[in-house]
Design an enzyme around this catalytic site. Structure first.
Site, mmCIF file in Angstrom:
data_model
loop_
_atom_site.group_PDB
_atom_site.id
_atom_site.type_symbol
_atom_site.label_atom_id
_atom_site.label_comp_id
_atom_site.label_asym_id
_atom_site.label_seq_id
_atom_site.Cartn_x
_atom_site.Cartn_y
_atom_site.Cartn_z
ATOM 1 N N ASP A 17 34.540 22.883 18.493
ATOM 2 C CA ASP A 17 35.906 23.021 19.049
ATOM 3 C C ASP A 17 36.707 21.709 19.170
ATOM 4 O OD1 ASP A 17 34.907 25.588 19.306
ATOM 5 O OD2 ASP A 17 35.098 25.707 21.484
ATOM 6 N N ASP A 55 37.512 27.691 18.430
ATOM 7 C CA ASP A 55 37.837 28.658 19.473
ATOM 8 C C ASP A 55 39.092 29.391 18.974
ATOM 9 O OD1 ASP A 55 36.724 29.309 22.062
ATOM 10 O OD2 ASP A 55 38.539 28.512 23.020
ATOM 11 N N HIS A 57 41.308 32.690 19.898
ATOM 12 C CA HIS A 57 41.597 33.841 20.754
ATOM 13 C C HIS A 57 42.871 34.580 20.336
ATOM 14 C CE1 HIS A 57 38.542 32.323 23.432
ATOM 15 N NE2 HIS A 57 39.216 31.245 23.764
ATOM 16 N N HIS A 90 44.978 29.293 25.555
ATOM 17 C CA HIS A 90 44.613 28.166 24.672
ATOM 18 C C HIS A 90 44.057 28.707 23.364
ATOM 19 C CE1 HIS A 90 40.816 29.343 26.511
ATOM 20 N NE2 HIS A 90 40.229 28.853 25.439
ATOM 21 N N LYS A 115 35.268 31.937 16.980
ATOM 22 C CA LYS A 115 34.641 32.655 18.105
ATOM 23 C C LYS A 115 35.679 32.910 19.183
ATOM 24 C CE LYS A 115 33.115 28.317 20.148
ATOM 25 N NZ LYS A 115 34.005 28.357 21.320
ATOM 26 N N CYS A 160 31.357 24.875 25.842
ATOM 27 C CA CYS A 160 30.963 25.344 24.513
ATOM 28 C C CYS A 160 29.820 24.536 23.901
ATOM 29 C CB CYS A 160 32.182 25.415 23.607
ATOM 30 S SG CYS A 160 33.296 26.750 24.159
HETATM 31 C C1 VGL Z 1 35.965 26.035 25.809
HETATM 32 C C2 VGL Z 1 36.732 26.906 27.780
HETATM 33 C C3 VGL Z 1 37.350 27.932 27.114
HETATM 34 C C4 VGL Z 1 35.193 24.955 25.117
HETATM 35 C C5 VGL Z 1 36.566 27.063 25.120
HETATM 36 O O1 VGL Z 1 35.424 24.733 23.900
HETATM 37 O O2 VGL Z 1 34.347 24.309 25.785
HETATM 38 N N1 VGL Z 1 36.035 25.970 27.140
HETATM 39 N N2 VGL Z 1 37.269 27.997 25.783
HETATM 40 ZN ZN ZN Z 2 38.410 29.469 24.753
#
Ligand code: VGL
Ligand code: ZN
Length: 213
Positions: A17, A55, A57, A90, A115, A160
């Site tokens: 990420d 990440d 969403h 995010h 993901k 993550c």
């Molecule tokens: C993450 C919170 C929400 C991360 C991703 O990449 O650590 N943390 N989504």
């Molecule tokens: Zn996330």
């Protein structure tokens, strides 16, 4: 210095990420999140194989505080699969915040695992979603490619990276987190708790010097 970790062809570097929304100025900025990029680029040059996660969403994702009236970011709520921290919106699919950091050298990446795309389930780990049972398919990919060690770097150490590293170990890989190539969110002691959980799961926590030496 402790024994070096010289990358072998059966190793993979899993970059977690490294996206704009987790860097300063982003929607869920990790303190100094962008500081890992030059080091990650140096590390990636040492590995024969690089895989990245993103990440990813949909708008209105259940992990967003904005999807739950009366709740604010960083609160925890109970969802169908258990406790879930709520986040600012995010890494929305296709937005600039979801892009990799512009200086991340991602071209040698052999696979990008997206993901968190199921509207009802968050996914911290690159291997299993937050219900801890829905697989992303990464285990099968890494096994079929005969990798045995997974080295991890990226964002965020306590979410993550942590869940991905623990799952890599549980799935039978040697799991190694390159700590100084990660940065944490650190909510209410989450970094210390994550480190304890990783050590308990048999994850090695190392300094990048041991790979770059
Ligand atoms: C993450 C919170 C929400 C991360 C991703 O990449 O650590 N943390 N989504
Ligand atoms: Zn996330």
């Amino acid at each position: 210095m402790p024994e070096p970790f010289v990358p072998k062809t059966s190793d993979v570097l899993l970059l977690i990420d490294v996206q704009n929304d987790f860097c300063p100025g982003g929607a869920l900025a990790v303190p100094e999140g962008d500081a890992v990029v030059p080091l990650i680029n140096r590390l990636a040059a040492r590995f024969a194989h690089v895989v990245l996660t993103q990440d990813w969403h949909p708008p209105g994702h259940q992990s967003f505080a904005s999807s739950h009236s009366g709740h604010a970011p960083f609160e925890s709520i109970e969802l169908a699969y258990g406790a879930q921290t709520l986040w600012p919106d995010h890494c929305v699919q296709g937005t600039p915040g979801a892009d990799f950091h512009k200086d991340l050298e991602s071209a040698r990446g052999e696979l990008i695992v997206r993901k968190g795309f199921r509207p009802e389930i968050d996914s911290y780990s690159a291997f299993f979603e937050n219900d801890r049972t829905t697989p992303t398919g990464l285990t099968g990919y890494l096994r079929t490619r005969d990798f045995d060690r997974v080295f991890l770097a990226g964002l965020a150490t306590d979410f993550c990276v942590h869940f991905s590293a623990v799952d890599a170990a549980r799935e039978g890989f040697t799991s190694v987190v390159i700590e100084d190539a990660c940065r944490a969110i650190d909510l209410d002691g989450s970094l210390a708790a994550a480190k304890r959980a990783m050590l308990k799961a048999g994850v090695d926590l190392i300094s990048s010097e041991r790979v770059l030496a």
